[in-house]
Scaffold this motif. Structure first.
Motif: not given
Length: 637
Positions: A256-262, A265-266, A282-286
């Protein structure tokens, strides 16, 4: 830091091959405690496992090899044997009842009961096969069975041994794992040079340390929330009464997090694990775009999924516990740390919040030296349970035995018997116990007579050439030979079997169901056999029947009277008949039957050869026929 002393003969290596991580733990069991010697964890770098099952053997092998190498480096010694566990998702249970007809009044022996249990296990395996979809040839191995109840003539009974009856039955609960699950685990171990020491199920392992035996009198639930599955175990009345599995767990939240935050999986996994810390993440999307998100936003985003997971867990706990909530729920596994999950489980079960708790290693009483900060949370509980089970079953490893020329490998529970070995083969349990021959029951001279059937020859079992039985314990390399049981022959008897040697001047006459019988004639169950001994009168050499012999006959006169209308009262009469050309006058009675002629006719026993034949007025006659004046009687052999 204290120096680690590793002795492979007094240490246990446990491995938890999970959906997201591989955790290794080496402990030294001593005095009921387990001292941690070394531990390591490696995370899968790809989704090599899904829902607790190995999908990519080479990648899982890579992770296991890293854990093994890290532990060997710490121990400065090689690791050769390992205890492992299979995921509960693959577990199948089958409950069935089997019946076995018996010869009535036969005492029930232990071998009959064991054969009945084996029949139940095989029937359960057949039921699993029947449920399989067309084209599905997956094989299942029985990893354990228990008898829910025994029945004697359809009535419940605690122990069948020593009783007698027409039918015995058993209700059996058997547990199975698919061959593919076991084989994939073994394939990974073989690639890293490890031998299986102990195989168990993940919920069984977790229960060993979370709900130890002293707590099992309470109605408790264990909930192990992993990445791919959620395993459940229920305790009450001193034992684990049920196991179950929910096919959803932490991965659904990660997706669900993968789908919403783009994100990949890791990255989503790292975000999920940081939710308990609060603040911003903080994160970096695909696409390579850097972003910041607040934990509260993510918790709100995943709340419906957590609510659904809690509902599924609570619903399954109620189903396994008879639709009533347990006294308490103990949660383990990394997924149990999802925000608000335990609170939601408590609410849906109608329990106080403090009755649903997360258990970590600090709650494992048998685990000592837990000063290390690594793996101290709920994610490190299952691997400790695997180690605890292996320590309890020390020396009970896998063995290879040969049954009727066929070699195969079995997990040694420490009490592995011939019966358990046969249960792994397609061995027909009915071949272990032959059928006794049927008894022949008839009436001889007015008294019940039984000729017993031949006893069956039970199966002959040898282990390494020595006589054995179904409870014989097995060791590695044993050679088992089983010769099928041989059924006993049904009882048979002839009329002549009951003729005793007649003294000089005596003759024996046989009636089978009221008709003259040849000595070679076979007797059937329910027949009535009557044998009369005729003896000569010392004065006139005419043959007469002693009173004692009249008593053993079925009252011939009464029998004859029952087949004709009752005669009107009259004085004694005399009749004259012709017997083999000789005139015989019969006097002193109101009426006469055919057998009475032997009181008047001088019969020569020396002429008797074979079956006696009596004709009356040219027709075959019976001994009970009423005679008339002028009858012509012919007696021959």
């Amino acid at each position: 830091m204290a120096k680690i002393t590793f002795d492979e003969n007094n240490a246990v290596f446990a491995l938890d091959i999970g959906t997201r991580t591989v955790i290794g733990l080496v402990v030294e069991p001593k005095g009921g405690q387990m001292k941690i010697l070394a531990q390591a964890m490696v995370e899968h770098q790809s989704r090599a496992m899904l829902d607790g099952q190995i999908h990519d053997i080479p990648r899982v092998t890579e992770a296991v090899l890293k854990v093994k190498s890290a532990l060997e480096k710490k121990l400065k010694a090689p690791l050769k044997k390992v205890a492992i566990a299979a995921a509960g998702r693959s577990l199948k249970t089958c409950r069935c009842r089997v019946d076995q007809e018996l010869v009535e009044d036969l005492e029930i022996e232990a071998i009959m009961i064991h054969a009945l249990e084996l029949l139940g296990v095989q029937r359960a395996q057949e039921l699993l096969a029947e449920e399989a979809l067309p084209g599905d040839e997956e094989k299942f191995y029985c990893v354990g069975h228990s008898v829910v109840g025994y029945y004697l003539n359809d009535y419940p009974i605690a122990n069948l041994e020593g009783h007698r009856g027409k039918k015995i039955s058993a209700e059996v609960l058997a547990t199975f794992l698919p061959a593919s699950v076991v084989n994939s685990l073994y394939a990974v171990l073989a690639r890293v040079g490890l031998e299986p020491l102990c195989l168990t199920l993940e919920p069984i392992a977790a229960s060993e340390v979370v709900i130890p035996e002293q707590l099992r009198l309470l109605n408790l639930a264990l909930v192990d929330v992993g990445a791919g599955t959620t395993d459940i175990a229920i305790s009450r009345d001193g034992t684990i009464t049920a196991y179950g599995m929910v096919p959803t767990a932490g991965d659904e939240i990660t997706e669900l997090i993968v789908e919403n935050l783009m994100v990949d999986f890791m990255t989503a996994e790292q975000i999920k694990r940081s939710l308990g810390q609060g603040g911003n993440i903080q994160y970096q999307d695909v696409l390579g775009i850097k972003a910041t998100v607040n934990c509260a936003e993510i918790i709100k985003m995943i709340e419906p999924a957590v609510e659904n997971l809690a509902a599924e867990i609570a619903g399954h706990v109620l189903e396994l516990n008879g639709q009533t909530p347990p006294k308490s729920v103990m949660c383990v596994g990394g997924g149990s740390q999802l925000p608000s999950l335990v609170e939601k489980i408590a609410h849906k079960l109608g329990l106080l919040p403090q009755r649903v708790v997360i258990r970590n290693r600090s709650h494992i009483n048998c685990l000592s030296d837990t000063r290390s900060k690594d793996l101290t949370g709920p994610e490190g509980v299952t691997v400790a349970g695997i180690a605890a089970l292996a320590a309890k079953k020390r020396g009970q490893n896998f063995i290879t035995v040969t049954v009727n020329g066929r070699p195969f490998t079995l997990f040694n529970t420490g009490h592995l018997t011939v019966l358990q070995a046969l249960s792994r083969l397609n061995f027909n349990p009915r071949e272990l116990l032959g059928r006794h021959g049927k008894d022949l029951q008839f009436t001889l001279n007015g008294k019940p007579k039984t000729v017993y059937g031949q006893l069956a020859k039970p199966a002959a079992i040898t282990v390494n050439g020595r006589p054995a039985h179904l409870k014989t314990l097995l060791q590695d390399g044993d050679v088992i030979l089983v010769e099928k049981a041989i059924n006993g022959r049904d009882a048979t008897a002839k009329v002549g079997d009951f003729l005793e040697g007649a003294a000089a001047g005596h003759q024996q006459l046989c009636l089978l169901n009221g008709k003259p019988a040849d000595p070679e004639q076979l007797i059937a169950s329910g027949d009535v056999l009557e044998i009369a001994v005729l003896q000569a009168n010392e004065h006139n050499r005419e043959f007469s029947m002693p009173e004692v012999n009249r008593e053993v006959l079925p009252a011939a006169e009464s029998f004859a009277a029952g087949r004709r209308p009752a005669a009107a009262p009259a004085d004694q009469v005399s009749i004259t008949v012709l017997v083999n050309g000789r005139t015989v006058v019969m006097t002193g009675k109101k009426e006469y039957i055919l057998i009475d002629i032997f009181n008047y006719y001088d019969l020569d026993p020396g002429q008797a050869k074979g079956k006696v034949s009596i004709m009356r007025n040219g027709h075959a006659a019976e001994y009970t026929e009423l005679l008339q004046d002028g009858d012509v009687i012919e007696i021959s052999w």
